[in-house]
Write a protein that holds these residues in place. Sequence first.
Motif, PDB file in Angstrom:
ATOM      1  N   PRO A 133       0.799  -1.237   0.000  1.00 55.82           N
ATOM      2  CA  PRO A 133       0.000   0.000   0.000  1.00 55.82           C
ATOM      3  C   PRO A 133       0.822   1.272   0.000  1.00 55.82           C
ATOM      4  O   PRO A 133       0.266   2.352  -0.123  1.00 55.82           O
ATOM      5  CB  PRO A 133      -0.793  -0.132   1.305  1.00 55.82           C
ATOM      6  N   GLY A 134       2.125   1.208   0.141  1.00 53.65           N
ATOM      7  CA  GLY A 134       2.962   2.393   0.141  1.00 53.65           C
ATOM      8  C   GLY A 134       4.392   2.010   0.403  1.00 53.65           C
ATOM      9  O   GLY A 134       4.721   0.857   0.736  1.00 53.65           O
ATOM     10  N   SER A 135       5.243   2.994   0.253  1.00 55.26           N
ATOM     11  CA  SER A 135       6.669   2.730   0.445  1.00 55.26           C
ATOM     12  C   SER A 135       7.099   2.869   1.904  1.00 55.26           C
ATOM     13  O   SER A 135       8.228   2.529   2.238  1.00 55.26           O
ATOM     14  CB  SER A 135       7.498   3.674  -0.432  1.00 55.26           C
ATOM     15  N   VAL A 136       6.221   3.371   2.758  1.00 55.87           N
ATOM     16  CA  VAL A 136       6.491   3.464   4.198  1.00 55.87           C
ATOM     17  C   VAL A 136       5.569   2.469   4.882  1.00 55.87           C
ATOM     18  O   VAL A 136       4.342   2.651   4.914  1.00 55.87           O
ATOM     19  CB  VAL A 136       6.251   4.891   4.728  1.00 55.87           C
TER      20      VAL A 136
ATOM     21  N   GLY B 138      -2.864   9.997   3.054  1.00 54.76           N
ATOM     22  CA  GLY B 138      -3.321   9.894   1.679  1.00 54.76           C
ATOM     23  C   GLY B 138      -2.230  10.090   0.659  1.00 54.76           C
ATOM     24  O   GLY B 138      -2.460   9.864  -0.544  1.00 54.76           O
ATOM     25  N   GLU B 139      -1.048  10.481   1.086  1.00 56.08           N
ATOM     26  CA  GLU B 139       0.068  10.670   0.166  1.00 56.08           C
ATOM     27  C   GLU B 139       1.115   9.596   0.437  1.00 56.08           C
ATOM     28  O   GLU B 139       1.496   9.376   1.604  1.00 56.08           O
ATOM     29  CB  GLU B 139       0.683  12.058   0.317  1.00 56.08           C
ATOM     30  N   PRO B 140       1.612   8.915  -0.620  1.00 56.71           N
ATOM     31  CA  PRO B 140       2.542   7.794  -0.395  1.00 56.71           C
ATOM     32  C   PRO B 140       3.938   8.229   0.008  1.00 56.71           C
ATOM     33  O   PRO B 140       4.672   7.456   0.623  1.00 56.71           O
ATOM     34  CB  PRO B 140       2.556   7.081  -1.747  1.00 56.71           C
ATOM     35  N   ARG B 141       4.299   9.421  -0.310  1.00 51.78           N
ATOM     36  CA  ARG B 141       5.667   9.862  -0.052  1.00 51.78           C
ATOM     37  C   ARG B 141       5.682  10.923   1.048  1.00 51.78           C
ATOM     38  O   ARG B 141       4.672  11.603   1.283  1.00 51.78           O
ATOM     39  CB  ARG B 141       6.310  10.426  -1.332  1.00 51.78           C
ATOM     40  N   PRO B 142       6.818  11.074   1.705  1.00 46.23           N
ATOM     41  CA  PRO B 142       6.915  12.107   2.751  1.00 46.23           C
ATOM     42  C   PRO B 142       6.662  13.501   2.186  1.00 46.23           C
ATOM     43  O   PRO B 142       7.080  13.826   1.060  1.00 46.23           O
ATOM     44  CB  PRO B 142       8.351  11.963   3.258  1.00 46.23           C
ATOM     45  N   ALA B 143       5.977  14.291   3.010  1.00 50.94           N
ATOM     46  CA  ALA B 143       5.696  15.658   2.593  1.00 50.94           C
ATOM     47  C   ALA B 143       6.919  16.556   2.794  1.00 50.94           C
ATOM     48  O   ALA B 143       7.259  17.352   1.911  1.00 50.94           O
ATOM     49  CB  ALA B 143       4.496  16.196   3.372  1.00 50.94           C
TER      50      ALA B 143
END
Length: 588
Positions: free
Chosen positions: A35-38, A159-164
């Motif tokens: 579901p995501g990279s984290v 809701g965002e897959p990458r760090p803000a």
Amino acid sequence: MTPTLTTLLLLGLSVGPRTRAQAGTLPAPSLWAEPGSVVPWGSTVTIWCQGILEAHEFHLDKDGHPVPWDRQKPLEPGNKAKFSIRYVTEQYAGRYHCSCQSPTGSSEGSDPLELVVTGFHAKPTLSALPNPMVTSGGKVTLQCTSWTGFHRFVLMREGEPRPAWTLDSQRPTSGQFQALFPVGPVTPSARWTFRCHGYFNNTPQLWSYPSDPLELLVSGVSRKPSLLTQQSPVVTPGQRLTLQCRSHVGYDRFALYKEAAHDLPQHLSRQPQAGPSGADFPLGPVNSSHGGRYTCYGGHNLSSEWSAPSDPLDILVTGQLPSTPSLSVQPGPMVASGENVTLLCQSWSFVDTFLLSKEGAADPPLRLRSKYRAGHYQAKFSMNPVTSAQGGTYRCYGSYSTSPHLLSHPSDPLELQVSGSSGEPGPPATDPSSTAGPNRYLYVLIGAAGAFVLLLCLLVVLLVRRRRQGKGRKPGAADPEPQDRGLQDRCRRARRTARGGGGAGPAGRGGWRPPRNDLCPGEPLKIKTQSGTGHFSFPPVGGIARHRSRGRQADGQSGGSSLLQAPRLAPPQPHTSPLPPPTAGCRM
């Protein structure tokens, strides 16, 4: 289009990719994680690699490994491969690339995918400065802090897959490591929920546990609701507490926010009820964590925007400090309206603030800084002049400025009675029909009853004394006093001794000799006359001296008569019939 032209076009399309593959220019595949990279430690993650249709094998490479990490055949039909990790551990954290193999050669490597595994360090704390309520179009600063000395902090938006954002940590004078992330401008068109992590530079793909989520509430300019409590804002541990958010605007949902809280604001849907819309937020059983400043907001389901905040409500929890102050009043607990009254709150233990609370009042307690005088920390709350509305029961508390919502144990209650005080305002004092209130009537009635009882007791005492005095003066009382009885007894013993001896006999005890007529004091004298028999009694011994004195004055004699001389008899009255002459003497 002619058949010859169509054939040439198809031939060109088929030759073109093969020519690029032969030249080593196959396009790079795409790489992503679901579901995501984290991902948390122990979870499942899937890595996808998508390339050209001619690819017959996909390779997954990890930085630091000379050979491919994994190899997979493409799924049928399709141009992508699936790499599954069923149980993520720290060995899977790192940077990945993928490539695809075709009969004509290998493609270029994909863009890197950094797989981060969380849950290796204690979670930091995320808060909003000054608070998570932001006006539409406004900006806010998110603060991520930790006692662990992380080198960097990462802010993630839900809701965002990458760090803000990723920022280096700082260590201010507070001692905690922190990073400040500016966020904004915010709009009500999207949700603004964040978490943050910390990590060390030598393990950039091993992060801490995530912080608790923080949601920014975008407030608008619609009418603010009201926040209130049916109880006093001063509460005791274990007490049940409910905060009520009310509004005349028909809001569909409400949110309760505690200042400087690290958790999400509480959300409740509108509760059906007559009158204003609202929601009840139960808090309790109360403990020290419930102390603080609260506000509430209203909103509509069709919009992510919230109303303006309510006025703040401070909840104060007692019994959190070991000290117990004392409360006194000058000039006294019973005063008249218009007088100057001072309530003195003092404590032996150090407190820098005193609070004065009135029982049953919804208003916040009065606060004063303490002063050290005569060995006490004290504060004086003045009511100059006092009014009827200020009558009631008061208590005072101590607190520290560092934790203003945690109070000491309460002082003993002090009841202030103001003349004319009542639950409701009465008519003006100049109105003849004005009353002093039920309390004053009660005290007047008690005073009148006490005075009546005292007067009744006094009358009973006077009546008993009067009756006793009347008994002492009763006429005809012939009972001798105790000393007269003793004298009479000695006289009788002397008389018996004299009769037994045939003569006068020896003197009685105390030098007493019986009289010549053998008559002792207090004994009746029987006298026979021609008219009948009469009985006479001598006066008691206490009156002998008076009787003798009167006899001497009447007869003019000084010593010829006996001490117990019989009184003279009045001459007999004349009769119509002759009677025999009276006897010359009298006998016993």
